[in-house]
Design an enzyme around this catalytic site. Structure first.
Site, mmCIF file in Angstrom:
data_model
loop_
_atom_site.group_PDB
_atom_site.id
_atom_site.type_symbol
_atom_site.label_atom_id
_atom_site.label_comp_id
_atom_site.label_asym_id
_atom_site.label_seq_id
_atom_site.Cartn_x
_atom_site.Cartn_y
_atom_site.Cartn_z
ATOM 1 N N PRO A 53 6.015 -2.410 9.506
ATOM 2 C CA PRO A 53 6.509 -3.423 8.570
ATOM 3 C C PRO A 53 5.414 -3.902 7.617
ATOM 4 C CG PRO A 53 6.022 -4.461 10.666
ATOM 5 C CD PRO A 53 5.775 -2.979 10.849
ATOM 6 N N TYR A 71 9.707 -2.734 -11.349
ATOM 7 C CA TYR A 71 11.006 -2.555 -10.676
ATOM 8 C C TYR A 71 12.064 -3.503 -11.211
ATOM 9 C CZ TYR A 71 7.794 -0.991 -6.892
ATOM 10 O OH TYR A 71 6.822 -0.405 -6.141
ATOM 11 N N CYS A 131 -0.694 -7.107 -23.779
ATOM 12 C CA CYS A 131 -0.095 -6.547 -24.981
ATOM 13 C C CYS A 131 0.909 -5.454 -24.642
ATOM 14 C CB CYS A 131 -1.187 -6.032 -25.910
ATOM 15 S SG CYS A 131 -2.242 -7.371 -26.455
ATOM 16 N N GLU A 132 2.009 -5.854 -24.038
ATOM 17 C CA GLU A 132 3.115 -4.961 -23.692
ATOM 18 C C GLU A 132 4.363 -5.836 -23.661
ATOM 19 O OE1 GLU A 132 3.118 -1.646 -22.483
ATOM 20 O OE2 GLU A 132 0.949 -1.357 -22.269
HETATM 21 C C1 LIG Z 1 5.374 1.372 2.219
HETATM 22 C C2 LIG Z 1 5.518 1.904 3.601
HETATM 23 C C3 LIG Z 1 5.794 1.045 4.665
HETATM 24 C C4 LIG Z 1 6.033 -0.446 4.490
HETATM 25 O O1 LIG Z 1 7.245 -0.705 3.889
HETATM 26 P P1 LIG Z 1 7.791 -2.224 3.775
HETATM 27 O O2 LIG Z 1 9.042 -2.093 3.021
HETATM 28 O O3 LIG Z 1 6.756 -3.025 3.079
HETATM 29 O O4 LIG Z 1 8.029 -2.692 5.174
HETATM 30 C C5 LIG Z 1 5.829 1.572 5.927
HETATM 31 N N1 LIG Z 1 5.626 2.901 6.137
HETATM 32 C C6 LIG Z 1 5.371 3.767 5.149
HETATM 33 C C7 LIG Z 1 5.152 5.182 5.443
HETATM 34 C C8 LIG Z 1 5.312 3.295 3.842
HETATM 35 O O5 LIG Z 1 5.081 4.151 2.852
#
Ligand SMILES: *Cc1c(COP(=O)(O)O)cnc(C)c1O
Length: 423
Positions: A274, A320, A346-347
């Protein structure tokens, strides 16, 4: 729940007024609440307290060593995606036997660094990576512990840029082809097959895609067992979503309960990676209003609030179209109108929030950009030659700078004006 709350009309982080910190460190800065970080880590981790598991914090979401060391102290590991993140995790005191290395493009040097450090698992994402790792491990006289990141072809129903578990994404090995690779790996002298891994995306607000992926992984593990390959670790990745606006993500407790209900008859250690769910709502970005202006002449008047934080400091809105709640640090109610809150870059794509119903603010007012703890500072750049901002952590009524604001001198460190006169 987090520890950013108004008291008598002014925003506090735990027991300190945000404005007090701004006075000392200047703006902009990222501000993290230690109590919230701990609370969120424990809320996630405790859901699995009754089973063998390891919570490996996804370093890329927030990689300051002050934060990594906090999770290490709570028994957490780290999910890393580069040699740089490995270095950070080790410096922060994360036990290498709790480090998982993910990512599609590990270089030979990075593999060597991981092996030398004695990490728990390499999540392999291609056949070529497997061969390279076997070669590097042979050269070092070691056995490399591996899991393969399988791609279960599950739709995580999230933003296209953060979907990773669909067959069309670059991540993992199609689950349909992976058995052959496990069989090959099992015969390699310098590879120890340990686990199966998957990570289907980020900011998921439904549990069902996780369950669908887990079911596919379980069926896959049975196919491996039929070939005599026994799996010790099942890595379910990260991806649990958070509330930025009005999302309804699962509580980590529900997520844990539903995952555990699927685990009957599986004898393996569960690994989780996580990131966002732990740090996202534990950090904010504090910025100061520089100017307000109104552009007339278009179809309608357009109001802008220009702040001192830009897309280089917080990229998510531009990248995003992500939503972050924005609120004045000193509560205000007067003269609400629709404004764009924009940075100095500047964007045209440089905005923090668009079309917000916002109270009147003026030069010098502080604004708090909420839910900025994950993929905030870690995605910051020096674009427009802007020093990266400070990071600060609060604990109770104390605060500490955990990363100094960069200076203009640091911006050109390592740069040189070449002298070709001797040619
Ligand atoms: C980015 C990533 C995570 C973390 O994802 P969250 O959405 O921030 O929990 C875990 N494992 C891998 C392989 C990732 O690329």
């Amino acid at each position: 729940m987090n520890h950013f709350e108004y008291k008598n009309g002014t925003l506090f982080c735990e027991e300190i007024a945000v404005s007090e910190i701004a006075k000392e460190v200047g703006t902009p800065f990222y501000l993290y609440s230690k109590a919230t970080l701990v609370r969120h880590f424990e809320a996630f981790d405790s859901g699995f307290a009754d089973i063998d598991h390891l919570t490996c914090f996804a370093v890329k979401s927030c990689s300051n060593i002050g934060i990594l060391s906090l999770f290490a102290g709570l028994g957490g590991g780290a999910d890393i995606v580069s040699g740089g993140e490995l270095y950070r995790a080790l410096q922060a005191g994360v036990d290498p036997r709790r480090i998982i290395y993910s990512g599609v493009g590990k270089t030979e040097d990075e593999l060597r660094y991981g092996l030398k450090s004695g990490i728990l698992l390499f999540n392999i994402e291609s056949e070529q990576e497997l061969y390279r790792l076997n070669m590097v491990a042979a050269d070092m006289g070691l056995q490399a512990p591996v899991a393969f990141r399988v791609n279960p072809d599950v739709d995580p129903k999230t933003h296209a840029y953060i979907s990773t578990g669909l067959a069309k994404n670059k991540f993992g090995i199609p689950i349909s082809e992976a058995v052959d690779l496990y069989v090959q790996a099992a015969e390699m002298e310098n590879i120890a097959v340990k686990g199966v891994s998957c990570h289907i995306g980020s900011q998921l607000t439904l549990i069902s895609p996780f369950i669908e992926a887990l079911r596919k992984v379980k069926a896959f593990i049975q196919r491996l067992a039929d070939k005599g390959i026994i799996i010790e670790y099942i890595d379910l990745g990260g991806g649990v979503g958070i509330v930025y606006d009005d999302e309804k993500p699962p509580h980590p407790r529900e997520y844990a309960k539903d995952i555990k209900a699927e685990l009957t008859d599986l004898q393996a250690t569960l690994i989780f990676e996580p990131g966002r769910v732990i740090v996202g709502n534990a950090g904010i970005l504090v910025t100061e209003v520089q100017y307000t202006k109104t552009n007339r002449g278009g179809e309608k008047e357009k109001h802008f609030v220009v702040v001192d934080a830009g897309m280089n400091d917080l990229t998510r809105p531009s990248l995003y179209d992500a939503y972050h709640k924005i609120q004045p640090v000193e509560e205000k109610t007067k003269n609400r109108k629709t404004v764009d809150i924009v940075g100095p870059i500047c964007e045209t794509g440089d905005f923090i929030g668009k079309d917000r119903d916002f109270p009147e603010v003026e030069q010098g007012d502080l604004l708090a950009v909420m839910s900025a703890g994950a993929y905030g500072f870690t995605m910051a750049s020096n674009y427009n030659s802007r020093p990266r901002v400070a990071e600060v952590m609060v604990s109770g009524d104390k605060f500490a700078v955990i990363r100094e604001r960069e200076t203009v001198e640091s911006l050109i460190q390592g740069e040189m004006i070449p002298d070709f006169s001797g040619e």
